[in-house]
Design a protein around this motif. Structure first.
Motif, PDB file in Angstrom:
ATOM      1  N   GLY A  84      41.796  26.664  12.080  1.00 40.97           N
ATOM      2  CA  GLY A  84      42.225  27.420  13.256  1.00 40.97           C
ATOM      3  C   GLY A  84      43.339  28.413  13.020  1.00 40.97           C
ATOM      4  O   GLY A  84      43.902  28.954  13.974  1.00 40.97           O
ATOM      5  N   ILE A  85      43.659  28.700  11.765  1.00 42.43           N
ATOM      6  CA  ILE A  85      44.735  29.637  11.463  1.00 42.43           C
ATOM      7  C   ILE A  85      44.352  31.039  11.942  1.00 42.43           C
ATOM      8  O   ILE A  85      43.173  31.402  11.954  1.00 42.43           O
ATOM      9  N   GLY A  86      45.349  31.837  12.331  1.00 41.40           N
ATOM     10  CA  GLY A  86      45.069  33.164  12.878  1.00 41.40           C
ATOM     11  C   GLY A  86      44.869  34.248  11.839  1.00 41.40           C
ATOM     12  O   GLY A  86      44.161  35.230  12.079  1.00 41.40           O
ATOM     13  N   VAL A 102      54.853  23.117   6.316  1.00 39.54           N
ATOM     14  CA  VAL A 102      54.235  22.116   7.181  1.00 39.54           C
ATOM     15  C   VAL A 102      52.780  21.878   6.791  1.00 39.54           C
ATOM     16  O   VAL A 102      52.279  20.750   6.874  1.00 39.54           O
ATOM     17  N   LEU A 103      52.096  22.906   6.325  1.00 40.66           N
ATOM     18  CA  LEU A 103      50.703  22.756   5.889  1.00 40.66           C
ATOM     19  C   LEU A 103      50.632  21.913   4.623  1.00 40.66           C
ATOM     20  O   LEU A 103      49.711  21.104   4.455  1.00 40.66           O
ATOM     21  N   LEU A 135      46.327  20.553   7.006  1.00 39.64           N
ATOM     22  CA  LEU A 135      45.865  21.625   7.884  1.00 39.64           C
ATOM     23  C   LEU A 135      45.645  21.182   9.330  1.00 39.64           C
ATOM     24  O   LEU A 135      45.511  22.021  10.223  1.00 39.64           O
ATOM     25  N   THR A 136      45.621  19.883   9.573  1.00 41.27           N
ATOM     26  CA  THR A 136      45.505  19.415  10.963  1.00 41.27           C
ATOM     27  C   THR A 136      46.733  19.814  11.786  1.00 41.27           C
ATOM     28  O   THR A 136      46.682  19.825  13.022  1.00 41.27           O
ATOM     29  N   SER A 137      47.834  20.157  11.112  1.00 37.72           N
ATOM     30  CA  SER A 137      49.032  20.576  11.828  1.00 37.72           C
ATOM     31  C   SER A 137      48.805  21.888  12.585  1.00 37.72           C
ATOM     32  O   SER A 137      49.503  22.159  13.566  1.00 37.72           O
ATOM     33  N   VAL A 138      47.820  22.679  12.160  1.00 33.64           N
ATOM     34  CA  VAL A 138      47.541  23.942  12.845  1.00 33.64           C
ATOM     35  C   VAL A 138      47.065  23.685  14.271  1.00 33.64           C
ATOM     36  O   VAL A 138      47.567  24.274  15.239  1.00 33.64           O
ATOM     37  N   SER A 139      46.091  22.800  14.429  1.00 30.55           N
ATOM     38  CA  SER A 139      45.569  22.499  15.768  1.00 30.55           C
ATOM     39  C   SER A 139      46.636  21.846  16.642  1.00 30.55           C
ATOM     40  O   SER A 139      46.672  22.060  17.863  1.00 30.55           O
TER      41      SER A 139
END
Length: 330
Positions: free
Chosen positions: A38-40, A269-270, A275-279
């Protein structure tokens, strides 16, 4: 439901969270995972001009007994440099074919180096923007601060002359008058700055009594410096500010947007939480916007910038007692 889409460097982002240069943006597989998370947008792992030069010189040293002819020397050196660049170009091309989100190429450049040539090759392969990294340790006591600043301005001026896609500079805060530097960068028609880079720091192992790298990953409380300078400058500059360093939660993303940042870069943080930290961050941002009845990021972006608050001087407080007294009065 809140709309998280925004613009940075004139690029359309589905949300303001950008994966900064890191091992997670160094391969096509990792880049795809960033997009799926979900990264921009993504900033490709920086290519280091200095490292390329060092690697090339190493290759030359390994074969110097065969390099009695000047043309042979140049051939081996350039062939090594070209190999590194070609690998980067291949990843960039594949990323552009495979991803739907913006892909930003990153160059860590030296003074008077070949980085302009690299940048133009990256643009030819489809880079949506170029992010320059430049940092000078002002350790020479004979060099004045103004000379350091002039080198930055010279670099950006040369880049702006040659680079026709959006251009940003990822920089540190070590200037005697950072506000003036940021304003003068605006005069050079740059499209954005990233505040701030996290640089290598040395440490000491007291048992081996040797120099070792300090902790390279940021902590959750390191966002305050970029927050202050974003709030101080976001209404003063034409270009976009992307906040970086210490951004580990959706709450911190919201703070940076309120201060006037157009986007944020995340890295540590990633690497720490995956990568679940993005959501988690986008969900927190969306929930906050719904709770405060903001339909779009533009509805609150910069709401707490220095020029928009009742007491602008609060962003400039730096003395401990002033801060304590201000908090007590509040």
């Amino acid at each position: 439901m809140a709309d998280l889409s925004t613009k940075y460097l004139g690029l359309n982002l589905k949300n303001p969270i950008i994966a900064g240069s890191s091992p997670l943006t160094s391969s096509l597989d990792s880049l795809k995972k960033c997009e799926d998370a979900g990264i921009g947008a993504v900033v490709l792992k920086s290519i280091f001009e200095e490292q390329i030069d060092n690697d090339s010189n190493s290759k030359v040293s390994e074969t110097e007994e065969f390099l009695t002819h000047a043309d042979a020397y140049e051939f081996v050196k350039n062939a090594s440099m070209d190999r590194e660049i070609d690998l980067y170009l291949t990843m960039l091309e594949n990323a552009k074919k495979s991803l739907d989100i913006p892909v930003i190429a990153s160059i860590n450049c030296k003074k008077n180096g070949a980085w302009i040539e690299y940048a133009n090759r990256f643009i030819h392969c489809g880079a949506d923007a170029i992010e320059l990294n430049h940092y000078i340790i002002a350790a020479d006591i004979e060099i004045e601060g103004s000379s350091i600043e002039k080198e930055y301005f010279s670099l950006v001026k040369a880049a702006r002359k040659q680079i026709k896609v959006p251009l940003s500079l990822k920089m540190g805060a070590s200037f005697s008058s950072l506000a003036n530097v940021l304003r003068r960068l605006d005069e050079l028609s740059i499209d954005g700055v990233v505040l701030f880079n996290r640089f290598f720091s040395p440490d000491i192992d007291i048992e081996s009594m040797s120099m070792v790298p300090a902790q390279m990953l940021s902590s959750e409380d390191e966002y305050t410096q970029s927050l202050r300078w974003t709030a101080l400058m976001s209404e003063e500059l034409r270009y976009d500010i992307c906040a970086s360093r210490g951004i580990h939660s959706g709450k911190t993303v919201i703070k940076q947007l309120l201060a006037g940042a157009k986007s944020v870069q995340v890295c540590s943080v990633l690497l720490k939480e995956g990568l679940t930290s993005v959501s988690k961050m986008t969900s927190e941002l969306e929930s906050w916007m719904d709770r405060h009845e903001y339909a779009h990021i533009a509805d609150f972006n910069g709401k707490l910038a220095q020029e928009r608050i009742a007491d602008p001087s609060s962003w400039e407080r730096s003395q401990y007692m002033k801060s304590i007294l201000g908090a007590q009065k509040g």
